[in-house]
Write a protein that holds these residues in place. Sequence first.
Motif, PDB file in Angstrom:
ATOM      1  N   HIS A  56     -89.792  -2.265  42.403  1.00 38.43           N
ATOM      2  CA  HIS A  56     -90.367  -1.060  43.008  1.00 38.43           C
ATOM      3  C   HIS A  56     -91.702  -1.331  43.693  1.00 38.43           C
ATOM      4  O   HIS A  56     -92.100  -0.649  44.612  1.00 38.43           O
ATOM      5  CB  HIS A  56     -90.554   0.016  41.933  1.00 38.43           C
ATOM      6  CG  HIS A  56     -91.333  -0.497  40.759  1.00 38.43           C
ATOM      7  ND1 HIS A  56     -92.696  -0.483  40.719  1.00 38.43           N
ATOM      8  CD2 HIS A  56     -90.930  -1.103  39.606  1.00 38.43           C
ATOM      9  CE1 HIS A  56     -93.110  -1.040  39.586  1.00 38.43           C
ATOM     10  NE2 HIS A  56     -92.062  -1.433  38.899  1.00 38.43           N
ATOM     11  N   PHE A  57     -92.407  -2.377  43.228  1.00 40.43           N
ATOM     12  CA  PHE A  57     -93.728  -2.679  43.794  1.00 40.43           C
ATOM     13  C   PHE A  57     -93.624  -3.614  45.001  1.00 40.43           C
ATOM     14  O   PHE A  57     -94.246  -3.365  46.033  1.00 40.43           O
ATOM     15  CB  PHE A  57     -94.615  -3.334  42.726  1.00 40.43           C
ATOM     16  CG  PHE A  57     -95.958  -3.757  43.246  1.00 40.43           C
ATOM     17  CD1 PHE A  57     -96.893  -2.814  43.637  1.00 40.43           C
ATOM     18  CD2 PHE A  57     -96.294  -5.098  43.349  1.00 40.43           C
ATOM     19  CE1 PHE A  57     -98.145  -3.195  44.120  1.00 40.43           C
ATOM     20  CE2 PHE A  57     -97.544  -5.488  43.831  1.00 40.43           C
ATOM     21  CZ  PHE A  57     -98.464  -4.534  44.213  1.00 40.43           C
ATOM     22  N   GLY A  58     -92.830  -4.683  44.829  1.00 37.86           N
ATOM     23  CA  GLY A  58     -92.933  -5.758  45.817  1.00 37.86           C
ATOM     24  C   GLY A  58     -91.747  -5.976  46.716  1.00 37.86           C
ATOM     25  O   GLY A  58     -91.888  -6.612  47.774  1.00 37.86           O
ATOM     26  N   HIS A  59     -90.556  -5.498  46.321  1.00 37.39           N
ATOM     27  CA  HIS A  59     -89.371  -5.915  47.067  1.00 37.39           C
ATOM     28  C   HIS A  59     -88.212  -4.982  46.732  1.00 37.39           C
ATOM     29  O   HIS A  59     -87.270  -5.388  46.030  1.00 37.39           O
ATOM     30  CB  HIS A  59     -89.013  -7.364  46.712  1.00 37.39           C
ATOM     31  CG  HIS A  59     -89.327  -7.688  45.272  1.00 37.39           C
ATOM     32  ND1 HIS A  59     -90.464  -8.340  44.880  1.00 37.39           N
ATOM     33  CD2 HIS A  59     -88.685  -7.388  44.123  1.00 37.39           C
ATOM     34  CE1 HIS A  59     -90.496  -8.447  43.571  1.00 37.39           C
ATOM     35  NE2 HIS A  59     -89.421  -7.874  43.092  1.00 37.39           N
ATOM     36  N   GLN A  65     -84.482  -9.305  50.264  1.00 37.74           N
ATOM     37  CA  GLN A  65     -85.814  -9.737  50.710  1.00 37.74           C
ATOM     38  C   GLN A  65     -86.332 -10.704  49.670  1.00 37.74           C
ATOM     39  O   GLN A  65     -86.007 -10.574  48.492  1.00 37.74           O
ATOM     40  CB  GLN A  65     -86.824  -8.597  50.696  1.00 37.74           C
ATOM     41  CG  GLN A  65     -86.356  -7.227  51.016  1.00 37.74           C
ATOM     42  CD  GLN A  65     -87.347  -6.196  50.469  1.00 37.74           C
ATOM     43  OE1 GLN A  65     -87.119  -5.638  49.418  1.00 37.74           O
ATOM     44  NE2 GLN A  65     -88.430  -5.945  51.184  1.00 37.74           N
ATOM     45  N   PRO A  66     -87.214 -11.646  50.056  1.00 35.13           N
ATOM     46  CA  PRO A  66     -87.812 -12.508  49.031  1.00 35.13           C
ATOM     47  C   PRO A  66     -88.779 -11.709  48.154  1.00 35.13           C
ATOM     48  O   PRO A  66     -89.244 -10.639  48.565  1.00 35.13           O
ATOM     49  CB  PRO A  66     -88.565 -13.563  49.837  1.00 35.13           C
ATOM     50  CG  PRO A  66     -88.535 -13.158  51.245  1.00 35.13           C
ATOM     51  CD  PRO A  66     -87.628 -11.983  51.414  1.00 35.13           C
ATOM     52  N   ARG A  98     -89.245 -22.094  49.434  1.00 34.64           N
ATOM     53  CA  ARG A  98     -87.967 -21.890  50.132  1.00 34.64           C
ATOM     54  C   ARG A  98     -88.182 -21.239  51.496  1.00 34.64           C
ATOM     55  O   ARG A  98     -87.425 -21.455  52.432  1.00 34.64           O
ATOM     56  CB  ARG A  98     -87.069 -20.990  49.265  1.00 34.64           C
ATOM     57  CG  ARG A  98     -85.643 -20.929  49.726  1.00 34.64           C
ATOM     58  CD  ARG A  98     -84.838 -19.929  48.930  1.00 34.64           C
ATOM     59  NE  ARG A  98     -84.485 -20.389  47.609  1.00 34.64           N
ATOM     60  CZ  ARG A  98     -84.808 -19.770  46.466  1.00 34.64           C
ATOM     61  NH1 ARG A  98     -85.500 -18.656  46.481  1.00 34.64           N
ATOM     62  NH2 ARG A  98     -84.425 -20.250  45.310  1.00 34.64           N
ATOM     63  N   ASN A  99     -89.240 -20.447  51.600  1.00 39.42           N
ATOM     64  CA  ASN A  99     -89.506 -19.746  52.857  1.00 39.42           C
ATOM     65  C   ASN A  99     -90.462 -20.495  53.778  1.00 39.42           C
ATOM     66  O   ASN A  99     -91.057 -19.919  54.683  1.00 39.42           O
ATOM     67  CB  ASN A  99     -89.999 -18.332  52.565  1.00 39.42           C
ATOM     68  CG  ASN A  99     -88.850 -17.426  52.154  1.00 39.42           C
ATOM     69  OD1 ASN A  99     -88.109 -16.945  53.005  1.00 39.42           O
ATOM     70  ND2 ASN A  99     -88.667 -17.243  50.853  1.00 39.42           N
TER      71      ASN A  99
END
Length: 293
Positions: A56-59, A65-66, A98-99
Amino acid sequence: MTSIYDTPHDELQNANQSWWDNNPMTYDWQETLQVERGTEAFYREIDARFFESSRHFGHPTYPDQPPFSEQIDYAGLKGKRVLEIGCGMGATAAALARNGLDLSAVDITPTAIEQTTTRFKQLGLVADIRQADAEQLPFDDNTFDLVWSWGVIHHSANMQQIIHEIHRTLKPGGKTQIMVYNRHSIRNWVLAGLMEGVLKGQFFKKPYEEILRDVTDGYIARHLTPRQARNMFADFNNIHIEFTCLDDLSYVPGNTFVERNLVGKLIPRAMKDRWDHWVRTKFGWFLYLEATK
Ligand SMILES: C[S@@+](CC[C@H](N)C(=O)[O-])C[C@H]1O[C@@H](n2cnc3c(N)ncnc32)[C@H](O)[C@@H]1O
């Protein structure tokens, strides 16, 4: 009343290191991990637990999404020098590498470094992964474009020293993004203040700092107000603070009953989600801070 925070620095830091070596960050406080450490299934399970609980906070649409793509500018940081402090089992570190970010990762325990290295080998990822105490970062001044750290620096014996090290190793204009524990959170009012402090009478036996330690992880667990955080990051510019916490809000009085019996019947899901969002963003246990050098 004595406090562990009066312990001499090196003794305290050794206790911090041993605690995390004996209790690596495997997200198993509610349900024991049933998979062998170092296997692909182990890392998959850790990622699922960690990133689901912070979705809920980051992604919100993870894994499409990463992790922390709402905070980390993956595209803008491609090829740039990034440091993760306290990589634990290497979950976020792997996403950064990885990104295409040029990653260095440190942790104070040999276990975390071993587990992160094993994960990287399995995935064919490359990074500079080292055991180091972030109070003495083994990097030159002005090295990094980003220093990321999630739930780490408040566990160290001298947290201010890590903040100086972040500042020293960031390039001018570089950014730090960190999560530490928020002192005024509903979780701690209920679990530390009400349950331990009042109902179990701990307020008569130990300082609140010690009760807070009892209800969380780590040998050391400092909790900061936004004002304290701003003061500690006073050498930085553009300080921005937000609150969040894990998915689990079962310590909010009545929440489990409401969740199980009323949501979807008397209370629409969307209304409950708005309430949860309000609780997290006003009184969450995590204080997330961004700042630039
Ligand atoms: C709560 S875990 C977080 C791990 C990871 N960031 C995550 O969110 O899964 C805290 C981590 O900080 C590390 N740590 C504690 N003090 C440290 C220090 N002074 N320098 C580097 N790492 C430290 C611990 O070994 C542990 O892996």
